[in-house]
Scaffold this motif. Sequence first.
Motif, short mmCIF file in Angstrom:
data_model
loop_
_atom_site.label_atom_id
_atom_site.label_comp_id
_atom_site.label_asym_id
_atom_site.label_seq_id
_atom_site.Cartn_x
_atom_site.Cartn_y
_atom_site.Cartn_z
N ASN A 51 0.81 -1.21 0.00
CA ASN A 51 0.00 0.00 0.00
C ASN A 51 0.85 1.27 0.00
OD1 ASN A 51 -2.14 -1.68 0.13
ND2 ASN A 51 -2.63 -1.29 2.27
N THR A 53 0.25 5.87 -0.25
CA THR A 53 -0.48 7.09 -0.60
C THR A 53 0.49 8.07 -1.27
OG1 THR A 53 -2.05 6.81 1.20
CG2 THR A 53 -1.85 9.03 0.29
N ARG A 54 1.52 8.49 -0.49
CA ARG A 54 2.44 9.52 -0.96
C ARG A 54 3.19 9.12 -2.23
NH1 ARG A 54 1.50 10.38 4.29
NH2 ARG A 54 1.36 8.12 4.22
N THR A 55 3.84 7.94 -2.17
CA THR A 55 4.73 7.55 -3.28
C THR A 55 3.93 7.29 -4.55
OG1 THR A 55 6.07 6.50 -1.57
CG2 THR A 55 6.67 6.03 -3.86
N SER A 56 2.84 6.53 -4.43
CA SER A 56 2.10 6.18 -5.65
C SER A 56 1.48 7.42 -6.29
CB SER A 56 1.02 5.13 -5.35
OG SER A 56 0.12 5.63 -4.40
N ARG A 104 6.89 -1.07 -6.35
CA ARG A 104 7.01 -1.26 -4.90
C ARG A 104 6.75 -2.74 -4.62
NH1 ARG A 104 4.56 2.34 0.00
NH2 ARG A 104 6.33 3.60 -0.70
N GLY A 270 6.10 9.53 6.88
CA GLY A 270 4.68 9.21 6.78
C GLY A 270 4.45 7.78 6.33
N1 CP Z 1 6.72 7.65 2.65
C1 CP Z 1 6.04 6.73 1.95
O1 CP Z 1 6.61 5.88 1.26
O2 CP Z 1 4.68 6.83 2.09
P1 CP Z 1 3.63 5.90 1.31
O3 CP Z 1 3.78 4.50 1.86
O4 CP Z 1 2.29 6.51 1.62
O5 CP Z 1 3.98 5.92 -0.14
#
Ligand code: CP
Length: 312
Positions: A51, A53-56, A104, A270
């Motif tokens: 899962n 949020t930020r990276t995807s 990922r 995060g």
């Molecule tokens: N920092 C980071 O990788 O956040 P995500 O898991 O939300 O992509």
Amino acid sequence: MKHLTDIGALSDQEITSILSRALAYDEAVEKREDIGAPLAGRIQFNLFYENSTRTSLSFDLAGRKMGLEVVNVPVAASSIHKGESLRDTVLTLCAQGADAMVLRASGAGSIDAAKSAIKSAGFETRVINAGEGAFGHPTQALLDAATLLKAHHRKAEEGLDGLTISIIGDLSHSRVAASCSKLFARMGATVRLCAPEDLLPVWKSEDAAMVTTSRDEAIKDADVVMALRIQTERFGDELPLDPQVYRSDYGLSMEALSFAKPAAFVMHPGPMNRGVEIDNDVADDQSISLILQQVAMGVPLRMAVLAELFDL
Ligand code: CP
């Protein structure tokens, strides 16, 4: 540079170039400038086995801003759930025209294995590591470095000389700490790592000037303190710690931060467990917290990586 699989695989010149481009794209994004879709006609697949949020989302935005056609693979609804392997999934996307593959995955070596499979099959697809298990998250480290350069009003060439950066938390599962410690030390910072005994890193921490179980020792006179998430999903059935005891011994509170330099910044990759590894008042104090700036830098940094991979 054809792929971005690991911080250690980047040359000094490539690191400086990516960070320099990221700071320039950051200005363009802030001003909402049109950068003219320089990678139009190319296709980017985002394949996330864990899962995000930020990276995807930032890879999605970055790809679109650069003009790529972006396809987010719906893993839960895909043939992965019929047992299709990572290798076959990756090759299927290459056969559908992937110029870039943002991946990922959980297993150690899975990003390199994907890269090798792509090469063996004769595809030119660029592979970008978007987080690999507990082992590496190179674009997070690069965006964190770019955030620090911006916060300290430095150019990429000036690096992080003279800064002491303390990384505190679940080091045993942290791909962010693995990549950040390598990159920050390489850019001239003094890196300190801190965790309870049970959560010390499984990866080699030879880039750190200090590895300690004492939060106060780690924070003393630091310029930057980065808190890491307790990765509850990776512990199995039983969390080997009491969240409130952890907060008291390792959490970032205003009191704990009083040991750092007066103008010290706080970071967190995060998502946050508020009230465990970081208190609300610390996370939300915009005079010290760079957490939202880290998120914002995710887009221009990933634009910069795409530019570098396609030799713009
Ligand atoms: N920092 C980071 O990788 O956040 P995500 O898991 O939300 O992509």
